[in-house]
Design a protein around this motif. Structure first.
Motif, PDB file in Angstrom:
ATOM      1  N   THR A 319     -32.421 -25.227  57.914  1.00  0.00           N
ATOM      2  CA  THR A 319     -31.697 -23.602  57.684  1.00  0.00           C
ATOM      3  C   THR A 319     -32.813 -23.227  58.908  1.00  0.00           C
ATOM      4  OG1 THR A 319     -30.854 -23.326  55.486  1.00  0.00           O
ATOM      5  CG2 THR A 319     -30.794 -21.808  56.977  1.00  0.00           C
ATOM      6  N   LEU A 320     -34.179 -22.925  58.755  1.00  0.00           N
ATOM      7  CA  LEU A 320     -35.675 -22.252  59.605  1.00  0.00           C
ATOM      8  C   LEU A 320     -36.028 -23.408  60.924  1.00  0.00           C
ATOM      9  CD1 LEU A 320     -37.719 -21.302  56.381  1.00  0.00           C
ATOM     10  CD2 LEU A 320     -36.038 -20.364  57.530  1.00  0.00           C
ATOM     11  N   ILE A 321     -34.992 -24.131  60.944  1.00  0.00           N
ATOM     12  CA  ILE A 321     -35.309 -25.221  61.942  1.00  0.00           C
ATOM     13  C   ILE A 321     -33.570 -24.530  63.073  1.00  0.00           C
ATOM     14  CG2 ILE A 321     -35.971 -26.727  63.560  1.00  0.00           C
ATOM     15  CD1 ILE A 321     -37.937 -27.172  61.320  1.00  0.00           C
ATOM     16  N   VAL A 322     -32.820 -25.975  63.060  1.00  0.00           N
ATOM     17  CA  VAL A 322     -31.819 -26.032  63.419  1.00  0.00           C
ATOM     18  C   VAL A 322     -30.664 -24.650  63.239  1.00  0.00           C
ATOM     19  CG1 VAL A 322     -29.966 -27.607  63.516  1.00  0.00           C
ATOM     20  CG2 VAL A 322     -31.939 -28.757  62.691  1.00  0.00           C
ATOM     21  N   CYS A 323     -30.500 -24.696  62.315  1.00  0.00           N
ATOM     22  CA  CYS A 323     -30.022 -23.177  62.878  1.00  0.00           C
ATOM     23  C   CYS A 323     -30.348 -21.825  63.190  1.00  0.00           C
ATOM     24  CB  CYS A 323     -29.598 -22.780  60.987  1.00  0.00           C
ATOM     25  SG  CYS A 323     -28.494 -23.282  60.142  1.00  0.00           S
ATOM     26  N   THR A 324     -31.171 -21.684  63.291  1.00  0.00           N
ATOM     27  CA  THR A 324     -32.151 -20.810  64.057  1.00  0.00           C
ATOM     28  C   THR A 324     -32.521 -21.224  65.844  1.00  0.00           C
ATOM     29  OG1 THR A 324     -34.357 -19.911  62.474  1.00  0.00           O
ATOM     30  CG2 THR A 324     -33.941 -19.702  64.538  1.00  0.00           C
ATOM     31  N   LEU A 325     -32.243 -22.450  65.857  1.00  0.00           N
ATOM     32  CA  LEU A 325     -31.738 -22.962  67.583  1.00  0.00           C
ATOM     33  C   LEU A 325     -30.389 -22.394  68.225  1.00  0.00           C
ATOM     34  CD1 LEU A 325     -34.142 -26.348  67.295  1.00  0.00           C
ATOM     35  CD2 LEU A 325     -34.315 -24.525  68.071  1.00  0.00           C
ATOM     36  N   THR A 326     -29.496 -22.701  66.588  1.00  0.00           N
ATOM     37  CA  THR A 326     -28.224 -23.023  67.218  1.00  0.00           C
ATOM     38  C   THR A 326     -27.898 -21.068  67.579  1.00  0.00           C
ATOM     39  OG1 THR A 326     -27.423 -24.526  65.426  1.00  0.00           O
ATOM     40  CG2 THR A 326     -25.658 -22.680  66.577  1.00  0.00           C
ATOM     41  N   ALA A 327     -28.442 -20.792  66.158  1.00  0.00           N
ATOM     42  CA  ALA A 327     -28.389 -18.559  66.648  1.00  0.00           C
ATOM     43  C   ALA A 327     -28.823 -18.617  67.633  1.00  0.00           C
ATOM     44  CB  ALA A 327     -29.503 -17.790  65.350  1.00  0.00           C
ATOM     45  N   LEU A 328     -29.815 -18.596  68.805  1.00  0.00           N
ATOM     46  CA  LEU A 328     -30.786 -18.115  69.195  1.00  0.00           C
ATOM     47  C   LEU A 328     -29.753 -18.250  70.851  1.00  0.00           C
ATOM     48  CD1 LEU A 328     -34.328 -18.747  68.670  1.00  0.00           C
ATOM     49  CD2 LEU A 328     -33.462 -16.623  68.822  1.00  0.00           C
ATOM     50  N   ALA A 329     -29.459 -20.030  71.326  1.00  0.00           N
ATOM     51  CA  ALA A 329     -28.828 -20.485  71.753  1.00  0.00           C
ATOM     52  C   ALA A 329     -27.627 -19.568  72.347  1.00  0.00           C
ATOM     53  CB  ALA A 329     -27.703 -21.951  71.909  1.00  0.00           C
ATOM     54  N   ILE A 330     -26.974 -18.703  71.326  1.00  0.00           N
ATOM     55  CA  ILE A 330     -25.395 -18.640  70.909  1.00  0.00           C
ATOM     56  C   ILE A 330     -25.722 -17.280  71.272  1.00  0.00           C
ATOM     57  CG2 ILE A 330     -23.705 -16.893  69.425  1.00  0.00           C
ATOM     58  CD1 ILE A 330     -24.264 -20.116  67.974  1.00  0.00           C
ATOM     59  N   LEU A 331     -27.475 -16.361  71.123  1.00  0.00           N
ATOM     60  CA  LEU A 331     -27.912 -15.057  71.477  1.00  0.00           C
ATOM     61  C   LEU A 331     -27.842 -14.956  72.434  1.00  0.00           C
ATOM     62  CD1 LEU A 331     -28.785 -14.110  67.850  1.00  0.00           C
ATOM     63  CD2 LEU A 331     -26.956 -13.124  68.903  1.00  0.00           C
ATOM     64  N   VAL A 332     -29.210 -15.723  73.104  1.00  0.00           N
ATOM     65  CA  VAL A 332     -29.565 -15.171  74.315  1.00  0.00           C
ATOM     66  C   VAL A 332     -28.169 -15.499  75.768  1.00  0.00           C
ATOM     67  CG1 VAL A 332     -32.123 -15.933  73.485  1.00  0.00           C
ATOM     68  CG2 VAL A 332     -30.340 -17.727  74.364  1.00  0.00           C
ATOM     69  N   THR A 333     -27.325 -17.366  75.581  1.00  0.00           N
ATOM     70  CA  THR A 333     -26.680 -16.780  76.609  1.00  0.00           C
ATOM     71  C   THR A 333     -25.452 -15.820  76.692  1.00  0.00           C
ATOM     72  OG1 THR A 333     -25.339 -18.057  74.893  1.00  0.00           O
ATOM     73  CG2 THR A 333     -26.316 -18.996  76.559  1.00  0.00           C
ATOM     74  N   GLY A 334     -25.190 -14.456  75.199  1.00  0.00           N
ATOM     75  CA  GLY A 334     -24.430 -13.896  75.705  1.00  0.00           C
ATOM     76  C   GLY A 334     -22.882 -13.954  75.451  1.00  0.00           C
ATOM     77  N   VAL A 335     -22.568 -15.483  75.228  1.00  0.00           N
ATOM     78  CA  VAL A 335     -21.428 -15.923  74.621  1.00  0.00           C
ATOM     79  C   VAL A 335     -20.687 -14.598  73.045  1.00  0.00           C
ATOM     80  CG1 VAL A 335     -21.075 -17.764  75.717  1.00  0.00           C
ATOM     81  CG2 VAL A 335     -22.173 -17.909  73.362  1.00  0.00           C
ATOM     82  N   TRP A 336     -21.488 -14.329  72.345  1.00  0.00           N
ATOM     83  CA  TRP A 336     -20.921 -13.898  71.231  1.00  0.00           C
ATOM     84  C   TRP A 336     -20.640 -12.287  71.760  1.00  0.00           C
ATOM     85  CZ3 TRP A 336     -23.349  -9.632  69.102  1.00  0.00           C
ATOM     86  CH2 TRP A 336     -24.833  -9.344  69.514  1.00  0.00           C
ATOM     87  N   GLU A 337     -20.888 -12.144  72.667  1.00  0.00           N
ATOM     88  CA  GLU A 337     -20.497 -10.555  73.209  1.00  0.00           C
ATOM     89  C   GLU A 337     -19.164 -10.931  74.100  1.00  0.00           C
ATOM     90  OE1 GLU A 337     -23.258  -7.133  72.410  1.00  0.00           O
ATOM     91  OE2 GLU A 337     -23.701  -8.942  73.810  1.00  0.00           O
ATOM     92  N   THR A 338     -19.268 -11.921  75.324  1.00  0.00           N
ATOM     93  CA  THR A 338     -18.177 -12.309  76.299  1.00  0.00           C
ATOM     94  C   THR A 338     -17.108 -12.843  75.729  1.00  0.00           C
ATOM     95  OG1 THR A 338     -19.414 -13.877  76.679  1.00  0.00           O
ATOM     96  CG2 THR A 338     -19.837 -12.171  78.078  1.00  0.00           C
ATOM     97  N   THR A 339     -16.678 -13.870  75.004  1.00  0.00           N
ATOM     98  CA  THR A 339     -15.638 -14.800  74.149  1.00  0.00           C
ATOM     99  C   THR A 339     -15.380 -14.494  72.934  1.00  0.00           C
ATOM    100  OG1 THR A 339     -17.028 -16.230  72.976  1.00  0.00           O
ATOM    101  CG2 THR A 339     -16.815 -16.312  75.245  1.00  0.00           C
ATOM    102  N   SER A 340     -14.132 -15.072  72.462  1.00  0.00           N
ATOM    103  CA  SER A 340     -13.289 -14.622  71.218  1.00  0.00           C
ATOM    104  C   SER A 340     -13.302 -15.394  70.778  1.00  0.00           C
ATOM    105  CB  SER A 340     -12.176 -13.820  71.822  1.00  0.00           C
ATOM    106  OG  SER A 340     -11.176 -14.583  72.023  1.00  0.00           O
TER     107      SER A 340
END
Length: 459
Positions: A319-340
């Motif tokens: 969680t502290l490593i792998v899940c954080t990596l996934t979260a940051l990848a989704i957030l910094v690319t902005g796809v969480w706001e630009t796609t459904s």
């Protein structure tokens, strides 16, 4: 299908009520306090144990400390880290990740206690073979009057071990990343072909038992974590200007809950966000659920605390490593706001955004390895639960049930599967956490005794 989805959603909501949250998080905090944070003082020692410094081939058990951890991680580092995190952010926004972190930190203590008990109170199955896990430490540690809790865990464990979320999201990834972009029409037939391939691969491995599963997991888990780590670091490097902003937003949104969708819980949207983070955290690292102690209970050791310390590293990696990596990848690319998109499709969008043309195919490699490795370890957990209830001579029947679930998951909606597993995990956590809290003083006593033995050996 809509009716089935509504039923599964109601089941999940009912299971994840306030009593369970108090049991999981409150219980985990109690374990932290009652041990005076002692497990964390041994973090460096845990790394040494993991690296094999204290391995003894003559100790009771089946597999090494390292193989026990990688077997446990092969089930937890799966689609929970890719689709589960994506679902948390899609529904709850960046703040959901913070509450997943809290679950992981508390979960480190829970994993330590449950896996220490798995060695302290190993029991024998109907074949006379030594076994570990919540059902055995409940029976051996609390006595016959508490056996109903062991049976409860095993019954729900057989259902919770079904790989329905992993298979469902692997199918979704293959459809969205490989088939549809290449003009292949997705249908029931293509889904059944995917299911058939997974059934063949899984059957070959699980028929070899724990030793084959642990041998494969010990090779797959480290390599897949490194590959995923490198890919996400590349994404973060490409979007390096966005990293500080979103990393800070994880903390601020955790208490503001500006992006949460759905109904209020505990009288507010913040309550809904906390609940979402805890559910996704529990699905990701499984601390307090009781699956990992079944793998750690098979470790070759006569020192329960050592295996508990190794197990404690699980939520850190998962969680502290792998899940954080996934979260940051989704957030910094902005796809969480630009796609459904949701689930694995959202993570795929992030990889494709950062690395157009090939990013989603690289993710596909990770998704495939993550999912396949989870299939192997979950089959072991389910058979172990079946063995406890129906006898070791009948455990092979679970394989048929398991294979049928792969076919079902490949042809069912994601929401139905995730709600089903969420609800089942909740009912697995009840006997695991109750027994662990009751026997916690025994573990604390064992920690102190181990500390004295360690000091005397070093002298």
């Amino acid at each position: 299908m809509d009716q089935l989805n509504a039923i599964s959603e109601k089941f999940s909501s009912l299971a994840w009520g306030i009593p369970l949250l108090v049991l999981l998080i409150g219980g985990g905090l109690y374990l932290l306090i009652v041990s005076r944070f002692l497990p964390f003082h041994f973090f460096g020692h845990a790394i040494k144990v993991l690296r094999g410094h204290y391995d003894d081939p003559n100790d009771p058990g089946e597999i090494s400390h390292f193989k026990a951890l990688t077997t446990a991680l092969s089930s937890t580092i799966g689609m929970g880290n890719i689709s589960g995190v994506a679902l948390a952010i899609a529904v709850g926004g960046p703040g959901a990740m913070f509450w997943m972190w809290i679950t992981a930190i508390v979960g480190m203590s829970t994993k330590f206690f449950t896996s220490t008990l798995a060695i302290m109170y190993r029991g024998k199955d109907s074949n006379g073979e030594l076994q570990g896990g919540p059902m055995y430490f409940i029976r051996e540690g609390l006595g016959k009057n508490w056996k109903f809790l062991a049976v409860m865990f095993s019954l729900f464990g057989m259902l919770g071990a079904l790989p329905v979320v992993n298979v469902n999201q692997l199918k979704q990834a293959i459809n969205d990343i490989v088939l549809i972009p290449n003009g292949v029409e997705v249908s029931l037939s293509t889904n059944l072909i995917i299911a058939a391939v997974l059934v063949i691969i899984t059957t070959i491995v699980i028929l070899g038992g724990l030793k084959r599963i642990s041998a494969i997991a010990s090779k797959m888990v480290p390599s897949m974590v490194i590959l995923y780590f490198v890919l996400v670091v590349i994404i973060l490097g490409i979007n390096y200007t966005e990293v500080p902003k979103y990393f800070l937003m994880i903390f601020t949104d955790a208490f503001e809950a500006n992006f949460i969708k759905g109904d209020a819980v505990f009288g507010g949207m913040l309550g809904a966000l906390i609940l979402l983070g805890i559910k996704r955290g529990a699905f990701s690292n499984e601390a307090g659920i009781g699956t990992a102690p079944m793998a750690h209970g098979a470790a070759k050791t006569d020192e329960p605390v050592r295996e508990g310390l190794v197990a404690m590293l699980g939520p850190v990696i998962d969680t502290l490593i792998v899940c954080t990596l996934t979260a940051l990848a989704i957030l910094v690319t902005g796809v969480w706001e630009t796609t459904s998109n949701n689930g694995v499709s959202l993570t795929a969008s992030a990889f494709e955004d950062a690395m157009p043309g090939y990013g989603q195919y690289l993710l596909m490699v990770c998704v495939f390895i993550f999912s396949i490795s989870s299939l192997f370890s979950y089959a072991y957990y389910g058979k172990k639960c079946m063995s406890f209830i129906a006898g070791a001579h009948n455990k092979h029947y679970y394989n048929y049930f398991y294979i049928l679930s792969i076919i079902l998951a490949a042809t069912t909606k994601f929401e139905v599967m995730i709600n089903f597993i969420d609800g089942i995990f909740a009912f697995m956590a009840i006997p695991t956490m109750l027994a662990t809290i009751i026997m916690a003083p025994r573990v604390v006593k064992e920690i102190k005794a181990y500390k004295k033995r360690l000091v005397s050996k070093e002298k």
